[in-house]
Design a protein around this motif. Structure first.
Motif, PDB file in Angstrom:
ATOM      1  N   PHE A 121       0.824  -1.206   0.000  1.00 32.26           N
ATOM      2  CA  PHE A 121       0.000   0.000   0.000  1.00 32.26           C
ATOM      3  C   PHE A 121       0.855   1.251   0.000  1.00 32.26           C
ATOM      4  O   PHE A 121       0.373   2.330   0.264  1.00 32.26           O
ATOM      5  CB  PHE A 121      -0.918   0.025   1.232  1.00 32.26           C
ATOM      6  CG  PHE A 121      -2.108  -0.860   1.104  1.00 32.26           C
ATOM      7  CD1 PHE A 121      -2.978  -0.707   0.045  1.00 32.26           C
ATOM      8  CD2 PHE A 121      -2.354  -1.844   2.031  1.00 32.26           C
ATOM      9  CE1 PHE A 121      -4.097  -1.515  -0.083  1.00 32.26           C
ATOM     10  CE2 PHE A 121      -3.465  -2.660   1.920  1.00 32.26           C
ATOM     11  CZ  PHE A 121      -4.337  -2.491   0.860  1.00 32.26           C
TER      12      PHE A 121
ATOM     13  N   GLU B 294      -5.123   3.423   0.082  1.00 32.17           N
ATOM     14  CA  GLU B 294      -3.686   3.165  -0.059  1.00 32.17           C
ATOM     15  C   GLU B 294      -2.853   4.352   0.416  1.00 32.17           C
ATOM     16  O   GLU B 294      -1.818   4.187   1.061  1.00 32.17           O
ATOM     17  CB  GLU B 294      -3.329   2.860  -1.516  1.00 32.17           C
ATOM     18  CG  GLU B 294      -3.900   1.546  -1.989  1.00 32.17           C
ATOM     19  CD  GLU B 294      -3.499   1.198  -3.418  1.00 32.17           C
ATOM     20  OE1 GLU B 294      -2.564   1.833  -3.958  1.00 32.17           O
ATOM     21  OE2 GLU B 294      -4.120   0.299  -3.988  1.00 32.17           O
TER      22      GLU B 294
ATOM     23  N   ARG C 101      -7.346  -6.569  -0.682  1.00 37.70           N
ATOM     24  CA  ARG C 101      -5.965  -6.097  -0.646  1.00 37.70           C
ATOM     25  C   ARG C 101      -5.506  -5.809   0.775  1.00 37.70           C
ATOM     26  O   ARG C 101      -4.322  -5.923   1.081  1.00 37.70           O
ATOM     27  CB  ARG C 101      -5.782  -4.841  -1.514  1.00 37.70           C
ATOM     28  CG  ARG C 101      -5.749  -5.182  -3.005  1.00 37.70           C
ATOM     29  CD  ARG C 101      -5.280  -4.016  -3.825  1.00 37.70           C
ATOM     30  NE  ARG C 101      -3.851  -3.786  -3.699  1.00 37.70           N
ATOM     31  CZ  ARG C 101      -3.252  -2.682  -4.106  1.00 37.70           C
ATOM     32  NH1 ARG C 101      -3.955  -1.697  -4.628  1.00 37.70           N
ATOM     33  NH2 ARG C 101      -1.948  -2.539  -3.983  1.00 37.70           N
TER      34      ARG C 101
END
Lengths: 204, 204
Positions: free
Chosen positions: A6, A71, A128
């Protein structure tokens, strides 16, 4: 940390002029507060825009998507440069306690706390986030550590320590359940150190 | 299990005639599938109604709110009647392994699996889910167990075992991370048994 990293999203917009940079930082701060409290799924770019006092179109201009903004919030929180070195430095008998102290200290850094919480609160909604935390726990920190220590089955040892740490982090920071949420870092390290020690290098 | 009990919501509508009861069961099944996959926050009564093939007004008629429907889904999954007895029955040397097997078997029951997953995936969004799981882990199972075993500091022992089990459940069922997700129940019990044993009755 590979494909689940990230750490890049927030670097895309460096080099912009002062105005947008200030707004971008304001947006990231509002987003960090909301993601850490409500997780990815429970947060909308609309409520972040409201908190930041900007038009939500500006969020999409800077970060493209909610995931891009996530992110940017997480940044390098999952990429601590020296956690393994911290644990390896010192007498072998203290490995378990140093592992716990390194993780707890990382979480307790004001800069990291909300970002780690944002990841943990989002793992059930955002693949993610789950994958990044898994990579952080195994390939990023624990597998290099167990590999360096040289005991047999380093992959399995890393997984066992990882499960223990995830449980501790969840009880302490997400559920905030006493006594794990109220004990000091040092007391936790004393209490759980021997178990982690046995997992890292013992004959388990 | 006290104020965090999710076991009552689904009993409110027994005694209705056949038509609505069938619809109610269809709604609960669609809701269970979605809550277990996306968590509380990531699920809407609209998408549940779509999956169940009913008008979403019917959901509100039966369950009043999304939280009411969530309670109906979870039911008594957090209220297993005999987990403590299962662990206590048998030689003292096998306490750690029996604790792990009892929890893993409970999770692996087809009837419980999705309901437990629904709770764990919702703990970051729904305070009652976090509180229910905390109560299940401490007051419902682990504190009665450590109290019955008679070792000092039963509250702290229950918390330590709880952290370990939460970490294991998260890695195995939510992140589905190997090797913890792929090992058999029996192998996990063998691997982690000694640590749980030490937490339950050892001098830790």
């Amino acid at each position: 940390v590979g494909k689940a990293d990230f750490g890049d999203g927030h670097r895309k917009h460096t080099g912009r002029r002062a105005g947008p940079t200030v707004s971008s930082r304001t947006i990231v701060e509002a987003a960090r507060a909301q993601f850490s409290r409500y997780g990815y799924e429970g947060t909308t770019t609309r409520t972040i825009a409201e908190d930041a006092g900007v038009d939500s179109a500006l969020i999409h201009h800077f970060f493209l998507t909610k995931e891009g903004l996530f992110e940017a919030v997480v940044g390098d929180a999952l990429d601590p440069p020296d956690l393994v070195d911290q644990v390896l430095a010192g007498p072998r008998a203290g490995l378990g306690e140093r592992t716990l102290l390194a993780f707890l200290s990382h979480w307790d850094e004001p800069e990291n706390r909300d970002r780690m919480l944002a990841v943990v609160r989002s793992i059930t909604a955002l693949d993610r986030a789950a994958s990044a935390l898994r990579v952080f726990l195994s390939d990023g920190v624990l597998f290099p550590l167990t590999s360096a220590l040289g005991a047999p089955n380093p992959r399995e040892r890393a997984a066992m320590v990882g499960a223990h740490l995830v449980g501790l982090m969840t009880m302490r920071y997400v559920y905030a359940a006493p006594p794990l949420a109220t004990l000091s870092r040092e007391d936790l390290a004393t209490l759980m150190g021997p178990v982690i020690q046995a997992r890292l290098v013992g004959s388990h």
